[in-house]
Design an enzyme around this catalytic site. Structure first.
Site, PDB file in Angstrom:
ATOM      1  N   ASP A   1       0.996  -1.101  -0.096  1.00  0.00           N
ATOM      2  CA  ASP A   1      -0.047   0.096   0.030  1.00  0.00           C
ATOM      3  C   ASP A   1       0.982   1.200  -0.019  1.00  0.00           C
ATOM      4  O   ASP A   1       2.083   1.135  -0.322  1.00  0.00           O
ATOM      5  CB  ASP A   1      -0.956   0.137   1.200  1.00  0.00           C
ATOM      6  CG  ASP A   1      -0.399   0.287   2.500  1.00  0.00           C
ATOM      7  OD1 ASP A   1       0.686   0.241   2.616  1.00  0.00           O
ATOM      8  OD2 ASP A   1      -0.867   0.460   3.575  1.00  0.00           O
TER       9      ASP A   1
ATOM     10  N   HIS B   1       7.716 -30.508  11.423  1.00  0.00           N
ATOM     11  CA  HIS B   1       7.073 -29.396  11.021  1.00  0.00           C
ATOM     12  C   HIS B   1       5.843 -29.616  10.118  1.00  0.00           C
ATOM     13  O   HIS B   1       5.047 -28.720   9.795  1.00  0.00           O
ATOM     14  CB  HIS B   1       7.889 -28.135  10.557  1.00  0.00           C
ATOM     15  CG  HIS B   1       8.890 -28.009  11.672  1.00  0.00           C
ATOM     16  ND1 HIS B   1       8.717 -27.247  12.988  1.00  0.00           N
ATOM     17  CD2 HIS B   1      10.279 -28.122  11.614  1.00  0.00           C
ATOM     18  CE1 HIS B   1       9.579 -27.207  13.501  1.00  0.00           C
ATOM     19  NE2 HIS B   1      10.753 -27.823  12.878  1.00  0.00           N
TER      20      HIS B   1
ATOM     21  N   HIS C   1      10.504 -23.465   9.598  1.00  0.00           N
ATOM     22  CA  HIS C   1       9.531 -24.359  10.527  1.00  0.00           C
ATOM     23  C   HIS C   1       7.874 -23.954  10.077  1.00  0.00           C
ATOM     24  O   HIS C   1       7.163 -25.011  10.264  1.00  0.00           O
ATOM     25  CB  HIS C   1       9.624 -23.665  11.843  1.00  0.00           C
ATOM     26  CG  HIS C   1      10.699 -24.257  12.589  1.00  0.00           C
ATOM     27  ND1 HIS C   1      11.187 -24.126  13.962  1.00  0.00           N
ATOM     28  CD2 HIS C   1      11.949 -24.935  11.935  1.00  0.00           C
ATOM     29  CE1 HIS C   1      12.293 -24.587  14.186  1.00  0.00           C
ATOM     30  NE2 HIS C   1      12.718 -25.215  13.236  1.00  0.00           N
TER      31      HIS C   1
ATOM     32  N   CYS D   1       3.555  -3.000   3.883  1.00  0.00           N
ATOM     33  CA  CYS D   1       2.519  -1.754   4.213  1.00  0.00           C
ATOM     34  C   CYS D   1       3.403  -0.946   5.255  1.00  0.00           C
ATOM     35  O   CYS D   1       4.431  -1.099   5.378  1.00  0.00           O
ATOM     36  CB  CYS D   1       1.131  -2.200   4.791  1.00  0.00           C
ATOM     37  SG  CYS D   1       1.159  -3.262   6.310  1.00  0.00           S
TER      38      CYS D   1
ATOM     39  N   THR E   1       3.233  -1.014   8.696  1.00  0.00           N
ATOM     40  CA  THR E   1       3.868  -1.862   9.698  1.00  0.00           C
ATOM     41  C   THR E   1       3.952  -3.141   9.437  1.00  0.00           C
ATOM     42  O   THR E   1       4.652  -3.997  10.165  1.00  0.00           O
ATOM     43  CB  THR E   1       2.839  -2.019  11.028  1.00  0.00           C
ATOM     44  OG1 THR E   1       1.559  -2.201  10.438  1.00  0.00           O
ATOM     45  CG2 THR E   1       2.466  -0.394  11.718  1.00  0.00           C
TER      46      THR E   1
HETATM   47  C1  RB5 Z   1      -1.600   2.942   6.354  1.00  0.00           C
HETATM   48  O1  RB5 Z   1      -1.666   4.275   6.879  1.00  0.00           O
HETATM   49  C2  RB5 Z   1      -1.322   2.114   7.411  1.00  0.00           C
HETATM   50  O2  RB5 Z   1      -2.318   1.923   8.258  1.00  0.00           O
HETATM   51  C3  RB5 Z   1      -0.905   0.795   6.792  1.00  0.00           C
HETATM   52  O3  RB5 Z   1       0.232   0.928   5.634  1.00  0.00           O
HETATM   53  C4  RB5 Z   1      -0.581  -0.316   7.703  1.00  0.00           C
HETATM   54  O4  RB5 Z   1       0.602  -0.020   8.467  1.00  0.00           O
HETATM   55  C5  RB5 Z   1      -1.597  -1.101   8.238  1.00  0.00           C
HETATM   56  O5  RB5 Z   1      -1.341  -2.204   8.929  1.00  0.00           O
END
Ligand code: RB5
Length: 148
Positions: A9, A134, A99, A66, A68
């Site tokens: 994203d 596993h 694993h 993304c 995080t």
């Molecule tokens: C976008 O701002 C952010 O929420 C997305 O990239 C991600 O981190 C969501 O888990």
């Protein structure tokens, strides 16, 4: 592995582009499902687009980025047959192949730098599943999917 599917994203765009450059230099073709601009978008759309092409057998493994890595991993793990691991260290990136037979690596563009991310990508691409005990555990994951 000589090809992999990749998506992101807006929060993962910059890191995804660094990873694609790195993969191409390493001789791995990266097929990019988007997003292609910094405009705000919804990560589940890209997780779905990528996971469906793994489920169809077109690709063995994928990478989702993304902000995080967490949203992408939650979305990816909603798909049957997808074992997505959100990693921020090389030990986990290696172990999740050995694993868990992880088939999607999720990374946070706002969490890890490009150097660490590319090391994790290399481990994810080049490490084989250990099998043995596993295999039983991974097949138990599929059982959970069947029961839900
Ligand atoms: C976008 O701002 C952010 O929420 C997305 O990239 C991600 O981190 C969501 O888990």
């Amino acid at each position: 592995m000589n090809k992999i599917i990749i998506g992101c994203d807006h929060g993962g765009l910059e890191l995804k582009n660094e990873i694609i450059t790195h993969l191409n230099k390493s001789g791995v073709e990266a097929v990019d499902v988007g997003t292609y601009t910094a405009d705000s978008c919804n990560y589940p759309d890209y997780a779905r687009a990528l996971c469906e092409r793994i489920q169809s057998g077109e690709f063995e493994r994928g990478i989702l980025v993304c902000g995080t890595g967490i949203g992408m991993s939650i979305a990816a793990n909603k798909h049957n047959g997808i074992r997505a691991a959100c990693c921020s260290d090389t030990f986990s990136a290696r172990m999740t192949r050995m694993h868990n037979d992880a088939n999607v690596l999720c990374l946070g563009g706002r969490v890890v730098g490009a150097g660490l991310a590319c090391d994790m990508v290399d481990l994810f691409v080049n490490t084989e599943f250990e099998g043995g005990r596993h295999t039983t555990r991974v097949s138990m994951l599929a059982d959970i999917e069947k029961d839900n």
